[in-house]
Design a protein around this motif. Structure first.
Motif, PDB file in Angstrom:
ATOM      1  N   MET A   1      12.693 -27.841  12.722  1.00  9.84           N
ATOM      2  CA  MET A   1      12.294 -26.588  12.721  1.00  9.84           C
ATOM      3  C   MET A   1      13.442 -25.486  12.318  1.00  9.84           C
ATOM      4  O   MET A   1      13.195 -24.707  11.465  1.00  9.84           O
ATOM      5  CB  MET A   1      11.573 -25.830  13.728  1.00  9.84           C
ATOM      6  N   GLY A   2      14.670 -25.684  12.914  1.00  8.46           N
ATOM      7  CA  GLY A   2      15.811 -24.873  12.633  1.00  8.46           C
ATOM      8  C   GLY A   2      15.611 -23.584  13.395  1.00  8.46           C
ATOM      9  O   GLY A   2      14.980 -23.361  14.216  1.00  8.46           O
ATOM     10  N   PHE A   3      16.632 -22.883  13.000  1.00  6.18           N
ATOM     11  CA  PHE A   3      16.724 -21.446  13.625  1.00  6.18           C
ATOM     12  C   PHE A   3      16.473 -20.562  12.907  1.00  6.18           C
ATOM     13  O   PHE A   3      16.649 -20.612  11.626  1.00  6.18           O
ATOM     14  CB  PHE A   3      18.414 -21.364  14.147  1.00  6.18           C
ATOM     15  N   LYS A   4      15.890 -19.377  13.485  1.00  5.95           N
ATOM     16  CA  LYS A   4      15.515 -18.195  12.671  1.00  5.95           C
ATOM     17  C   LYS A   4      16.645 -17.497  12.135  1.00  5.95           C
ATOM     18  O   LYS A   4      16.603 -16.725  10.954  1.00  5.95           O
ATOM     19  CB  LYS A   4      14.517 -17.458  13.426  1.00  5.95           C
ATOM     20  N   THR A   5      17.535 -17.365  12.792  1.00  5.51           N
ATOM     21  CA  THR A   5      18.862 -16.546  12.465  1.00  5.51           C
ATOM     22  C   THR A   5      20.135 -17.089  12.793  1.00  5.51           C
ATOM     23  O   THR A   5      20.304 -18.028  13.700  1.00  5.51           O
ATOM     24  CB  THR A   5      18.801 -15.249  13.297  1.00  5.51           C
ATOM     25  N   PHE A   6      21.299 -16.767  12.439  1.00  5.52           N
ATOM     26  CA  PHE A   6      22.521 -17.331  12.535  1.00  5.52           C
ATOM     27  C   PHE A   6      22.981 -17.071  13.975  1.00  5.52           C
ATOM     28  O   PHE A   6      23.685 -17.694  14.631  1.00  5.52           O
ATOM     29  CB  PHE A   6      23.642 -16.989  11.514  1.00  5.52           C
ATOM     30  N   HIS A   7      22.690 -15.780  14.426  1.00  6.92           N
ATOM     31  CA  HIS A   7      22.967 -15.421  15.823  1.00  6.92           C
ATOM     32  C   HIS A   7      22.485 -16.539  16.461  1.00  6.92           C
ATOM     33  O   HIS A   7      23.390 -16.584  17.832  1.00  6.92           O
ATOM     34  CB  HIS A   7      22.655 -13.888  15.777  1.00  6.92           C
ATOM     35  N   THR A   8      21.196 -16.741  16.593  1.00  5.75           N
ATOM     36  CA  THR A   8      20.743 -17.607  17.760  1.00  5.75           C
ATOM     37  C   THR A   8      21.419 -19.159  17.674  1.00  5.75           C
ATOM     38  O   THR A   8      21.546 -19.429  18.578  1.00  5.75           O
ATOM     39  CB  THR A   8      19.086 -17.820  17.124  1.00  5.75           C
ATOM     40  N   ALA A   9      21.719 -19.302  16.356  1.00  2.00           N
ATOM     41  CA  ALA A   9      22.390 -20.676  16.322  1.00  2.00           C
ATOM     42  C   ALA A   9      23.757 -20.655  16.722  1.00  2.00           C
ATOM     43  O   ALA A   9      24.167 -21.597  17.518  1.00  2.00           O
ATOM     44  CB  ALA A   9      22.444 -21.269  14.952  1.00  2.00           C
ATOM     45  N   ARG A  10      24.567 -19.645  16.717  1.00  2.00           N
ATOM     46  CA  ARG A  10      25.797 -19.431  17.281  1.00  2.00           C
ATOM     47  C   ARG A  10      25.826 -19.214  18.832  1.00  2.00           C
ATOM     48  O   ARG A  10      26.652 -19.831  19.431  1.00  2.00           O
ATOM     49  CB  ARG A  10      26.415 -18.237  16.768  1.00  2.00           C
ATOM     50  N   ARG A  11      24.849 -18.507  19.334  1.00  2.00           N
ATOM     51  CA  ARG A  11      24.712 -18.443  20.607  1.00  2.00           C
ATOM     52  C   ARG A  11      24.365 -19.650  21.133  1.00  2.00           C
ATOM     53  O   ARG A  11      24.961 -19.856  22.363  1.00  2.00           O
ATOM     54  CB  ARG A  11      23.609 -17.505  20.903  1.00  2.00           C
ATOM     55  N   LEU A  12      23.603 -20.782  20.914  1.00  2.00           N
ATOM     56  CA  LEU A  12      23.020 -21.893  21.587  1.00  2.00           C
ATOM     57  C   LEU A  12      24.344 -22.832  21.288  1.00  2.00           C
ATOM     58  O   LEU A  12      24.932 -23.355  22.419  1.00  2.00           O
ATOM     59  CB  LEU A  12      21.924 -22.377  20.720  1.00  2.00           C
ATOM     60  N   ILE A  13      25.165 -22.692  20.300  1.00  2.00           N
ATOM     61  CA  ILE A  13      26.471 -23.491  20.476  1.00  2.00           C
ATOM     62  C   ILE A  13      27.463 -23.112  21.184  1.00  2.00           C
ATOM     63  O   ILE A  13      28.012 -23.962  21.896  1.00  2.00           O
ATOM     64  CB  ILE A  13      27.010 -23.709  18.686  1.00  2.00           C
ATOM     65  N   THR A  14      27.605 -21.842  21.388  1.00  2.00           N
ATOM     66  CA  THR A  14      28.540 -21.373  22.362  1.00  2.00           C
ATOM     67  C   THR A  14      28.373 -21.618  23.870  1.00  2.00           C
ATOM     68  O   THR A  14      29.052 -22.093  24.490  1.00  2.00           O
ATOM     69  CB  THR A  14      28.602 -19.803  22.393  1.00  2.00           C
ATOM     70  N   ASP A  15      26.929 -21.422  24.204  1.00  2.00           N
ATOM     71  CA  ASP A  15      26.480 -21.899  25.277  1.00  2.00           C
ATOM     72  C   ASP A  15      26.722 -23.561  25.814  1.00  2.00           C
ATOM     73  O   ASP A  15      27.192 -23.815  26.779  1.00  2.00           O
ATOM     74  CB  ASP A  15      25.095 -21.515  25.788  1.00  2.00           C
ATOM     75  N   ILE A  16      26.585 -24.370  24.696  1.00  2.00           N
ATOM     76  CA  ILE A  16      26.736 -25.369  24.974  1.00  2.00           C
ATOM     77  C   ILE A  16      28.188 -25.995  25.008  1.00  2.00           C
ATOM     78  O   ILE A  16      28.705 -26.817  26.004  1.00  2.00           O
ATOM     79  CB  ILE A  16      25.997 -26.439  23.713  1.00  2.00           C
ATOM     80  N   GLU A  17      28.929 -25.400  24.469  1.00  2.00           N
ATOM     81  CA  GLU A  17      30.572 -25.676  24.603  1.00  2.00           C
ATOM     82  C   GLU A  17      30.978 -25.349  25.914  1.00  2.00           C
ATOM     83  O   GLU A  17      31.978 -25.666  26.510  1.00  2.00           O
ATOM     84  CB  GLU A  17      31.180 -24.935  23.250  1.00  2.00           C
ATOM     85  N   THR A  18      30.534 -23.942  26.278  1.00  2.00           N
ATOM     86  CA  THR A  18      30.600 -23.371  27.690  1.00  2.00           C
ATOM     87  C   THR A  18      30.383 -24.413  28.722  1.00  2.00           C
ATOM     88  O   THR A  18      31.070 -24.712  29.724  1.00  2.00           O
ATOM     89  CB  THR A  18      30.144 -22.202  27.903  1.00  2.00           C
TER      90      THR A  18
END
Length: 46
Positions: A1-18
């Motif tokens: 399905m993908g992400f609706k916005t770049f911000h959402t994708a960036r936030r998820l990746i940041t949280d996973i890396e944290t």
């Protein structure tokens, strides 16, 4: 399905890396402090 916005994708990746950094013990914690992974994550979300 993908992400609706770049911000959402960036936030998820940041949280996973944290979470990976916490699990590996790479987060800066005071010496002698024994906090669980859950406590460290919670302190970041506040």
């Amino acid at each position: 399905m993908g992400f609706k916005t770049f911000h959402t994708a960036r936030r998820l990746i940041t949280d996973i890396e944290t979470m990976h950094m916490i699990r590996k013990g790479q987060m800066n914690c005071p010496k002698g402090s024994t906090t669980s992974v859950a406590q460290q994550f919670y302190s970041l979300t506040i």
